[in-house]
Design a protein around this motif. Sequence first.
Motif, PDB file in Angstrom:
ATOM      1  N   THR A   1       0.842  -1.209   0.000  1.00  0.00           N
ATOM      2  CA  THR A   1       0.000   0.000   0.000  1.00  0.00           C
ATOM      3  C   THR A   1       0.871   1.251   0.000  1.00  0.00           C
ATOM      4  OG1 THR A   1      -1.715  -1.200   1.170  1.00  0.00           O
ATOM      5  CG2 THR A   1      -1.833   1.201   1.281  1.00  0.00           C
ATOM      6  N   GLU A   2       1.940   1.240   0.810  1.00  0.00           N
ATOM      7  CA  GLU A   2       2.839   2.406   0.841  1.00  0.00           C
ATOM      8  C   GLU A   2       3.522   2.613  -0.516  1.00  0.00           C
ATOM      9  OE1 GLU A   2       4.171   2.450   5.546  1.00  0.00           O
ATOM     10  OE2 GLU A   2       5.107   1.017   4.168  1.00  0.00           O
ATOM     11  N   LYS A   3       3.944   1.514  -1.129  1.00  0.00           N
ATOM     12  CA  LYS A   3       4.616   1.635  -2.439  1.00  0.00           C
ATOM     13  C   LYS A   3       3.653   2.211  -3.473  1.00  0.00           C
ATOM     14  CE  LYS A   3       7.739  -2.292  -2.221  1.00  0.00           C
ATOM     15  NZ  LYS A   3       8.020  -3.586  -2.816  1.00  0.00           N
ATOM     16  N   TYR A   4       2.437   1.665  -3.514  1.00  0.00           N
ATOM     17  CA  TYR A   4       1.465   2.178  -4.481  1.00  0.00           C
ATOM     18  C   TYR A   4       1.123   3.642  -4.188  1.00  0.00           C
ATOM     19  CZ  TYR A   4       0.169  -2.155  -6.955  1.00  0.00           C
ATOM     20  OH  TYR A   4       0.152  -3.273  -7.752  1.00  0.00           O
ATOM     21  N   GLY A   5       1.085   3.988  -2.902  1.00  0.00           N
ATOM     22  CA  GLY A   5       0.770   5.370  -2.528  1.00  0.00           C
ATOM     23  C   GLY A   5       1.805   6.329  -3.115  1.00  0.00           C
ATOM     24  N   ARG A   6       3.076   5.950  -2.990  1.00  0.00           N
ATOM     25  CA  ARG A   6       4.154   6.793  -3.543  1.00  0.00           C
ATOM     26  C   ARG A   6       4.077   6.835  -5.060  1.00  0.00           C
ATOM     27  NH1 ARG A   6       9.249   4.322  -0.224  1.00  0.00           N
ATOM     28  NH2 ARG A   6       8.293   4.496   1.812  1.00  0.00           N
ATOM     29  N   ILE A   7       3.801   5.695  -5.661  1.00  0.00           N
ATOM     30  CA  ILE A   7       3.722   5.628  -7.126  1.00  0.00           C
ATOM     31  C   ILE A   7       2.569   6.500  -7.634  1.00  0.00           C
ATOM     32  CG2 ILE A   7       3.033   4.040  -8.995  1.00  0.00           C
ATOM     33  CD1 ILE A   7       4.877   1.943  -7.605  1.00  0.00           C
ATOM     34  N   CYS A   8       1.444   6.458  -6.944  1.00  0.00           N
ATOM     35  CA  CYS A   8       0.290   7.265  -7.371  1.00  0.00           C
ATOM     36  C   CYS A   8       0.630   8.756  -7.316  1.00  0.00           C
ATOM     37  CB  CYS A   8      -0.942   6.954  -6.521  1.00  0.00           C
ATOM     38  SG  CYS A   8      -1.657   5.352  -6.926  1.00  0.00           S
ATOM     39  N   LEU A   9       1.329   9.164  -6.264  1.00  0.00           N
ATOM     40  CA  LEU A   9       1.732  10.577  -6.163  1.00  0.00           C
ATOM     41  C   LEU A   9       2.652  10.954  -7.325  1.00  0.00           C
ATOM     42  CD1 LEU A   9       2.562  11.204  -2.392  1.00  0.00           C
ATOM     43  CD2 LEU A   9       0.721  12.218  -3.758  1.00  0.00           C
ATOM     44  N   GLN A  10       3.616  10.088  -7.597  1.00  0.00           N
ATOM     45  CA  GLN A  10       4.568  10.346  -8.689  1.00  0.00           C
ATOM     46  C   GLN A  10       3.836  10.413 -10.030  1.00  0.00           C
ATOM     47  OE1 GLN A  10       7.731   7.446  -9.014  1.00  0.00           O
ATOM     48  NE2 GLN A  10       8.821   8.656 -10.538  1.00  0.00           N
ATOM     49  N   LEU A  11       2.896   9.505 -10.238  1.00  0.00           N
ATOM     50  CA  LEU A  11       2.157   9.484 -11.511  1.00  0.00           C
ATOM     51  C   LEU A  11       1.300  10.726 -11.680  1.00  0.00           C
ATOM     52  CD1 LEU A  11       1.079   5.739 -11.782  1.00  0.00           C
ATOM     53  CD2 LEU A  11       2.607   6.984 -13.321  1.00  0.00           C
ATOM     54  N   GLU A  12       0.661  11.157 -10.583  1.00  0.00           N
ATOM     55  CA  GLU A  12      -0.190  12.345 -10.698  1.00  0.00           C
ATOM     56  C   GLU A  12       0.629  13.547 -11.144  1.00  0.00           C
ATOM     57  OE1 GLU A  12      -2.232  12.552  -6.917  1.00  0.00           O
ATOM     58  OE2 GLU A  12      -3.231  10.647  -7.391  1.00  0.00           O
TER      59      GLU A  12
END
Length: 155
Positions: free
Chosen positions: A10-21
Amino acid sequence: MQSFFMPSKTEKYGRICLQLEQLLVKSNDPLARMASINAILYHKMQNFFWVGFYLLNQDRLIVGPYQGPVACMELAKNKGVCWHSVNTQETVIVPNVNKFPGHIACDSRSKSEIAVPLFNAKGQIAGVMDIDSNKPDFFDRTDADFLEKIVKLIY
Ligand code: SME
């Protein structure tokens, strides 16, 4: 317990989502967005062996942008995991690819798989995001939830 050095999924996806946005605002081109999503997921998520898109063209499902080993260029109609996701318009989680009826093996190192339907701006099915792992039983509902959010960033 998760340590500082071992972020949870969940933490990894959270960071990835921020980067993608932040990244995806730089172009509204769907192919450029797919390519960027592939690059980030492939390089940041461990054991993502192949990350890419199969895009509907009439009644054909043809490979789009991807990262990983060379894959099938076109998928036999109504067969395998990606077509199942397109036809049901649902995310498909496959813990063991060898047990999925009709599974299309592009690379024998792939052991588990997730396919997430991709919808265009009109809400019509446009293809799938497909991810293979070299580990069995690698994908769960957490992956499905985040990947469903991520594909919504494309159109
Ligand atoms: N396994 C997929 C084919 C695509 S590859 O995994 C990259 C399927 O059964 O549709």
